[in-house]
Design an enzyme around this catalytic site. Structure first.
Site, PDB file in Angstrom:
ATOM      1  N   HIS A   6       4.438 -22.551 -12.202  1.00 36.81           N
ATOM      2  CA  HIS A   6       2.636 -22.202 -11.672  1.00 36.81           C
ATOM      3  C   HIS A   6       2.316 -21.303 -13.132  1.00 36.81           C
ATOM      4  O   HIS A   6       0.848 -21.487 -13.922  1.00 36.81           O
ATOM      5  CB  HIS A   6       3.085 -21.158 -10.793  1.00 36.81           C
ATOM      6  CG  HIS A   6       3.452 -22.010  -8.943  1.00 36.81           C
ATOM      7  ND1 HIS A   6       4.527 -21.835  -8.626  1.00 36.81           N
ATOM      8  CD2 HIS A   6       2.892 -22.720  -8.303  1.00 36.81           C
ATOM      9  CE1 HIS A   6       4.928 -22.658  -7.649  1.00 36.81           C
ATOM     10  NE2 HIS A   6       3.346 -23.229  -7.557  1.00 36.81           N
ATOM     11  N   GLU A  80       8.253 -15.645 -11.129  1.00 37.66           N
ATOM     12  CA  GLU A  80       8.204 -16.819 -12.652  1.00 37.66           C
ATOM     13  C   GLU A  80       7.911 -15.992 -13.475  1.00 37.66           C
ATOM     14  O   GLU A  80       9.244 -15.750 -14.938  1.00 37.66           O
ATOM     15  CB  GLU A  80       7.031 -17.358 -13.022  1.00 37.66           C
ATOM     16  CG  GLU A  80       6.990 -18.731 -11.214  1.00 37.66           C
ATOM     17  CD  GLU A  80       6.111 -19.555 -11.611  1.00 37.66           C
ATOM     18  OE1 GLU A  80       6.569 -20.504 -10.560  1.00 37.66           O
ATOM     19  OE2 GLU A  80       5.624 -19.165 -12.466  1.00 37.66           O
ATOM     20  N   ARG A 168     -12.614  -5.514   9.740  1.00 37.78           N
ATOM     21  CA  ARG A 168     -14.179  -5.858   9.783  1.00 37.78           C
ATOM     22  C   ARG A 168     -14.332  -6.496  10.754  1.00 37.78           C
ATOM     23  O   ARG A 168     -14.256  -7.489  10.689  1.00 37.78           O
ATOM     24  CB  ARG A 168     -13.825  -6.492   8.279  1.00 37.78           C
ATOM     25  CG  ARG A 168     -14.268  -5.020   6.958  1.00 37.78           C
ATOM     26  CD  ARG A 168     -14.412  -5.844   5.231  1.00 37.78           C
ATOM     27  NE  ARG A 168     -14.531  -5.468   4.315  1.00 37.78           N
ATOM     28  CZ  ARG A 168     -13.680  -4.820   3.331  1.00 37.78           C
ATOM     29  NH1 ARG A 168     -12.135  -5.171   4.259  1.00 37.78           N
ATOM     30  NH2 ARG A 168     -13.589  -3.985   2.506  1.00 37.78           N
ATOM     31  N   ARG A 223     -14.873   3.179   3.215  1.00 38.70           N
ATOM     32  CA  ARG A 223     -14.890   2.215   4.883  1.00 38.70           C
ATOM     33  C   ARG A 223     -15.753   2.866   5.632  1.00 38.70           C
ATOM     34  O   ARG A 223     -15.770   3.121   6.658  1.00 38.70           O
ATOM     35  CB  ARG A 223     -13.957   1.081   4.904  1.00 38.70           C
ATOM     36  CG  ARG A 223     -13.590   0.694   3.913  1.00 38.70           C
ATOM     37  CD  ARG A 223     -14.494  -1.346   4.115  1.00 38.70           C
ATOM     38  NE  ARG A 223     -14.364  -1.174   5.644  1.00 38.70           N
ATOM     39  CZ  ARG A 223     -13.544  -1.926   6.166  1.00 38.70           C
ATOM     40  NH1 ARG A 223     -12.051  -2.364   5.686  1.00 38.70           N
ATOM     41  NH2 ARG A 223     -13.269  -1.788   7.531  1.00 38.70           N
TER      42      ARG A 223
END
Ligand code: URA
Length: 255
Positions: A6, A80, A168, A223
């Protein structure tokens, strides 16, 4: 050694780097790399994984590698990089604060994460804590103090989703399942500071592998007062977190 699937890196390419700085966003890798050293350069860019090699100190190198959003891609990145010999993983992210005391531009240094993700359960049962390495966290705290940047250390809610898991309602349907209705208020009551999407997977995976992790995130939305994310606030949060990372590098490479 062939390049790992990846991240498309091999041992030779990473020049013995032991520390990886992990933003989510591939676009942010360049900004972070160039800020840490004008001599930094791109190594690979495959899917969400963009990597920069950054020369630091006398002869050392560190990596900046994007993880993409959320636990699954973060865990792949960690696995990885660990195979290639990286031992210290520091996430540099953005976050929504839920306590009134935290303003946009402030930095959260996570001392433990609420595991609202799935990835971490593939590495350890839910009774296992999602916590960062103490020494990495101490370095990040000292760097924030040195930089004179407003910060708090505390608990982060780490969610697999940006919308329902972070309660949300400004989404396509506006619906949040019952499990998450009222959850933001509960986390506020339980003194959770903020929401983000990678720290629980990061801490659990890295602890399970016997390696070290830390996490800082810049507040891009408060928030407690609004749901609106402004570009100018994102820039401030990015600049402040990069400054903390910059100041922490000398100690991170000597861990
Ligand atoms: N990242 C998140 O996961 N949530 C926010 O509110 C902001 C950034």
């Amino acid at each position: 050694m062939a390049k790992i699937y990846h991240i498309q890196l091999d041992r030779k390419m990473i020049r013995n780097a032991k520390v990886a700085i992990l933003p989510g966003d591939p676009g942010r890798v360049i900004k972070i790399g160039k800020n840490l050293s004008p001599k930094s350069r791109e190594l690979a860019f495959n899917r969400e994984y963009r990597s920069y090699l950054v020369p630091v100190g006398k002869k050392e190198n560190i990596l900046v590698v994007s993880t993409g959003i959320g636990g699954p891609s973060t865990a792949i990145c960690i696995e990885e990089l660990a195979v290639l010999g990286v031992t210290t993983f520091v996430r540099i992210g953005t976050t929504g604060s839920i306590q009134k005391s935290l303003k946009v531009g402030d930095v959260v240094i996570t001392s433990g994460s609420v595991r609202l993700d799935g990835t971490s359960t593939h590495y350890a049962p839910l009774s296992y804590p999602a916590i960062p390495d103490f020494f990495v966290t101490r370095i990040l705290v000292e760097a924030a103090e040195k930089a004179g940047i407003s910060f708090k250390v505390g608990i982060t809610a780490s969610s697999d989703t940006f919308y329902p898991g972070q309660e949300r309602y400004d989404s396509f349907t506006g619906y949040v399942i019952r499990d998450f209705q009222g959850s933001m208020k509960e986390w506020q009551k339980l003194n959770v500071l903020n929401y983000e999407m990678e720290s629980s997977a990061l801490f659990t995976t890295v602890s399970a592998l016997g390696l070290r992790a830390g996490c800082i995130a810049g507040v891009i939305v408060s928030r407690a007062s609004t749901e609106k994310i402004k570009k100018i606030d994102v820039k401030r949060a990015e600049d402040n977190t990069i400054e903390v990372i910059r100041k922490s590098i000398p100690k991170l490479i000597s861990l």
